[in-house]
Design a protein around this motif. Structure first.
Motif, PDB file in Angstrom:
ATOM      1  N   ASP A  27     -10.203 -10.405  29.634  1.00 30.01           N
ATOM      2  CA  ASP A  27     -10.880  -8.896  29.792  1.00 30.01           C
ATOM      3  C   ASP A  27     -10.673  -8.316  28.632  1.00 30.01           C
ATOM      4  N   GLY A  28      -9.862  -8.583  27.708  1.00 30.45           N
ATOM      5  CA  GLY A  28      -9.754  -7.934  26.293  1.00 30.45           C
ATOM      6  C   GLY A  28      -8.653  -6.908  26.314  1.00 30.45           C
ATOM      7  N   SER A  29      -7.818  -6.788  27.572  1.00 29.45           N
ATOM      8  CA  SER A  29      -6.912  -5.690  27.457  1.00 29.45           C
ATOM      9  C   SER A  29      -5.600  -6.096  26.734  1.00 29.45           C
ATOM     10  N   LEU A  30      -5.291  -7.535  26.671  1.00 28.41           N
ATOM     11  CA  LEU A  30      -4.370  -7.785  25.782  1.00 28.41           C
ATOM     12  C   LEU A  30      -4.429  -7.725  24.351  1.00 28.41           C
ATOM     13  N   ARG A  31      -5.931  -8.017  23.890  1.00 27.64           N
ATOM     14  CA  ARG A  31      -6.285  -7.919  22.310  1.00 27.64           C
ATOM     15  C   ARG A  31      -6.151  -6.377  22.298  1.00 27.64           C
ATOM     16  N   ARG A  32      -6.445  -5.431  23.051  1.00 28.23           N
ATOM     17  CA  ARG A  32      -6.485  -3.962  22.759  1.00 28.23           C
ATOM     18  C   ARG A  32      -5.094  -3.857  22.630  1.00 28.23           C
ATOM     19  N   ALA A  33      -4.220  -4.349  23.299  1.00 27.16           N
ATOM     20  CA  ALA A  33      -2.689  -4.005  23.214  1.00 27.16           C
ATOM     21  C   ALA A  33      -2.203  -4.290  21.837  1.00 27.16           C
ATOM     22  N   TYR A  34      -2.573  -5.485  21.203  1.00 29.10           N
ATOM     23  CA  TYR A  34      -2.198  -6.164  20.034  1.00 29.10           C
ATOM     24  C   TYR A  34      -2.407  -4.984  19.139  1.00 29.10           C
ATOM     25  N   THR A  35      -3.778  -4.443  19.219  1.00 27.59           N
ATOM     26  CA  THR A  35      -4.328  -3.307  18.254  1.00 27.59           C
ATOM     27  C   THR A  35      -3.589  -2.217  18.050  1.00 27.59           C
ATOM     28  N   GLU A  36      -3.313  -1.504  19.661  1.00 29.33           N
ATOM     29  CA  GLU A  36      -2.855  -0.451  19.734  1.00 29.33           C
ATOM     30  C   GLU A  36      -1.108  -0.511  19.128  1.00 29.33           C
ATOM     31  N   CYS A  37      -0.552  -1.654  19.326  1.00 32.09           N
ATOM     32  CA  CYS A  37       0.809  -1.795  18.728  1.00 32.09           C
ATOM     33  C   CYS A  37       0.856  -1.686  17.151  1.00 32.09           C
ATOM     34  N   GLY A  38      -0.272  -2.174  16.703  1.00 36.36           N
ATOM     35  CA  GLY A  38      -0.012  -2.066  15.308  1.00 36.36           C
ATOM     36  C   GLY A  38      -0.150  -3.397  14.543  1.00 36.36           C
ATOM     37  N   PHE A  39      -0.235  -4.526  15.523  1.00 34.21           N
ATOM     38  CA  PHE A  39      -0.302  -5.809  14.920  1.00 34.21           C
ATOM     39  C   PHE A  39      -1.647  -6.313  14.466  1.00 34.21           C
ATOM     40  N   ARG A  40      -2.746  -5.917  15.112  1.00 37.43           N
ATOM     41  CA  ARG A  40      -3.920  -5.847  14.361  1.00 37.43           C
ATOM     42  C   ARG A  40      -4.420  -4.705  13.816  1.00 37.43           C
ATOM     43  N   ASN A  41      -3.927  -4.739  12.440  1.00 39.58           N
ATOM     44  CA  ASN A  41      -3.995  -3.428  11.529  1.00 39.58           C
ATOM     45  C   ASN A  41      -5.503  -3.235  11.220  1.00 39.58           C
ATOM     46  N   PRO A  42      -6.248  -2.185  11.893  1.00 45.24           N
ATOM     47  CA  PRO A  42      -7.439  -1.715  11.341  1.00 45.24           C
ATOM     48  C   PRO A  42      -7.744  -1.614   9.883  1.00 45.24           C
ATOM     49  N   GLN A  43      -6.712  -1.267   8.843  1.00 47.43           N
ATOM     50  CA  GLN A  43      -6.841  -1.199   7.640  1.00 47.43           C
ATOM     51  C   GLN A  43      -7.318  -2.712   6.882  1.00 47.43           C
ATOM     52  N   THR A  44      -6.612  -3.758   7.486  1.00 48.22           N
ATOM     53  CA  THR A  44      -6.854  -5.174   7.062  1.00 48.22           C
ATOM     54  C   THR A  44      -7.943  -5.821   7.887  1.00 48.22           C
ATOM     55  N   ALA A  45      -8.440  -5.521   8.883  1.00 45.04           N
ATOM     56  CA  ALA A  45      -9.229  -6.226   9.832  1.00 45.04           C
ATOM     57  C   ALA A  45     -10.305  -6.801   9.186  1.00 45.04           C
ATOM     58  N   LYS A  46     -10.961  -6.444   8.035  1.00 47.53           N
ATOM     59  CA  LYS A  46     -12.055  -6.827   7.452  1.00 47.53           C
ATOM     60  C   LYS A  46     -11.669  -7.717   6.052  1.00 47.53           C
ATOM     61  N   TRP A  47     -10.253  -7.622   5.793  1.00 46.84           N
ATOM     62  CA  TRP A  47     -10.085  -8.273   4.453  1.00 46.84           C
ATOM     63  C   TRP A  47     -10.246 -10.098   5.049  1.00 46.84           C
ATOM     64  N   PRO A  48     -11.080 -10.696   3.970  1.00 46.61           N
ATOM     65  CA  PRO A  48     -11.402 -11.742   4.416  1.00 46.61           C
ATOM     66  C   PRO A  48      -9.774 -12.952   4.203  1.00 46.61           C
ATOM     67  N   LEU A  49     -10.199 -14.001   4.992  1.00 50.09           N
ATOM     68  CA  LEU A  49      -9.131 -14.961   5.163  1.00 50.09           C
ATOM     69  C   LEU A  49      -8.918 -15.958   3.928  1.00 50.09           C
ATOM     70  N   ILE A  50      -8.009 -16.045   3.328  1.00 49.67           N
ATOM     71  CA  ILE A  50      -7.933 -17.241   2.319  1.00 49.67           C
ATOM     72  C   ILE A  50      -8.083 -18.508   2.855  1.00 49.67           C
ATOM     73  N   ASN A  51      -7.715 -18.825   4.086  1.00 49.03           N
ATOM     74  CA  ASN A  51      -7.727 -20.033   4.626  1.00 49.03           C
ATOM     75  C   ASN A  51      -8.272 -19.957   6.287  1.00 49.03           C
ATOM     76  N   PRO A  52      -9.685 -19.732   6.158  1.00 51.31           N
ATOM     77  CA  PRO A  52     -10.162 -19.660   7.665  1.00 51.31           C
ATOM     78  C   PRO A  52      -9.829 -20.848   8.533  1.00 51.31           C
ATOM     79  N   VAL A  53      -9.439 -20.358   9.791  1.00 56.08           N
ATOM     80  CA  VAL A  53      -8.807 -21.512  10.786  1.00 56.08           C
ATOM     81  C   VAL A  53      -9.748 -21.548  11.856  1.00 56.08           C
ATOM     82  N   ARG A  54      -9.919 -22.712  12.393  1.00 56.14           N
ATOM     83  CA  ARG A  54     -10.985 -22.808  13.590  1.00 56.14           C
ATOM     84  C   ARG A  54      -9.975 -22.701  14.939  1.00 56.14           C
ATOM     85  N   ALA A  55     -10.546 -21.734  15.881  1.00 54.35           N
ATOM     86  CA  ALA A  55      -9.801 -21.295  17.062  1.00 54.35           C
ATOM     87  C   ALA A  55      -9.934 -22.649  17.952  1.00 54.35           C
TER      88      ALA A  55
END
Length: 291
Positions: A263-291
């Motif tokens: 439902d996305g609530s855990l992902r939102r929590a990772y963003t709120e705690c700073g782990f998913r940093n909005p400043q770097t969210a659009k920085w491209p990955l040097i090594n794209p990984v398939r989920a």
């Protein structure tokens, strides 16, 4: 006997207050690093973990958030189960104690590859972070122009990176980047010193939740290579032992956590705690990984 056990009395009350007077009350031994146990009450700031609505704050970070999130779900699904936080500062020891059944569950996530070593002695949750979702920065000394100029994988080949071979996800990820030299360094302090003193070029680290994105450790400041990030290979999970309390957690809490992923609530929590940093969210990955 495990060292430095801490019964989180207030948390036990929050999780099971109607039954605390009963001698037969079940207790779940949740293993966490000592700094996570210390920072949990600072993060809560008097809030009841059972009613947490957000995971922001000055003491919020990934591992503290994961513990708080787990305890909230335990209150909802297993209100009669009290909690004892068992402080274990070694990641390797956490996994050993879990596999041996001397603790009932992990309070923060671990890498799937490491959990797999325990075989059938544990049950792991669905992925809290899927393969490639654990994104980190490449950190270097402020004056290291060769490192700061990196934008593509090919530019890494002549640079020296420090890591710890016991950190399986980091080590495996670096091994696939085509680097000529990855140095096996056993302590974080030594890694930072080597990069700060230009005896190595880079290290991997999560982006801190602050505007400068600087990494400061014991008087040494490292800066991120801007505009690029690295996806660590592997997924992260919670895990429970095959003990009575561990089985309750696996049966009741792990499905609830899977629903919070969906439902996305855990992902939102990772963003709120700073782990998913909005400043770097659009920085491209040097090594794209398939989920």
């Amino acid at each position: 006997m495990l060292p430095r056990r801490q019964v989180l009395g207030g948390m036990a009350v929050a999780l099971a207050s109607p039954l605390m007077a009963h001698a037969a009350l079940s207790i779940a031994r949740i293993a966490v690093p000592g700094d996570v146990a210390d920072d949990l009450p600072r993060f809560l700031e008097g809030r009841d973990v059972a009613t947490l609505q957000h995971f922001r704050g000055p003491h919020a970070r990934r591992d503290v958030m994961e513990l708080a999130f787990l305890l909230r779900e335990m209150h909802r699904a297993l209100p009669a189960l009290a909690v004892e936080l068992v402080r274990i500062d070694s990641y390797e020891r956490l996994l050993i104690e879990l596999s041996a059944g001397r603790v009932d569950a992990l309070g923060t996530s671990a890498w799937q590859l490491d959990l797999a070593q325990a075989g059938t002695t544990i049950t792991r949750s669905s992925a809290l972070l899927a393969n490639g979702e654990f994104v980190v920065g490449m950190y270097t000394a402020p004056g290291n122009q060769a490192a700061l100029a990196v934008r593509k994988r090919a530019q890494l080949k002549d640079l020296t990176v420090v890591s710890n071979s016991a950190w399986t996800a980091d080590w495996n990820t670096l091994g696939k980047l085509g680097l000529k030299q990855v140095m096996d360094v056993k302590t974080w302090n030594q890694m930072v010193l080597m990069v700060a003193n230009r005896r190595a070029d880079l290290l991997l680290a999560p982006f801190p939740a602050k505007p400068s994105l600087e990494l400061v450790h014991e008087g040494n400041t490292l800066v991120p290579v801007k505009g690029v990030s690295v996806a660590l290979i592997g997924s992260r999970h919670l895990a429970a032992a095959h003990t009575p309390a561990g089985r309750q957690i696996a049966d009741k809490i792990f499905p609830a956590l899977a629903a919070r992923v969906q439902d996305g609530s855990l992902r939102r929590a990772y963003t709120e705690c700073g782990f998913r940093n909005p400043q770097t969210a659009k920085w491209p990955l040097i090594n794209p990984v398939r989920a």
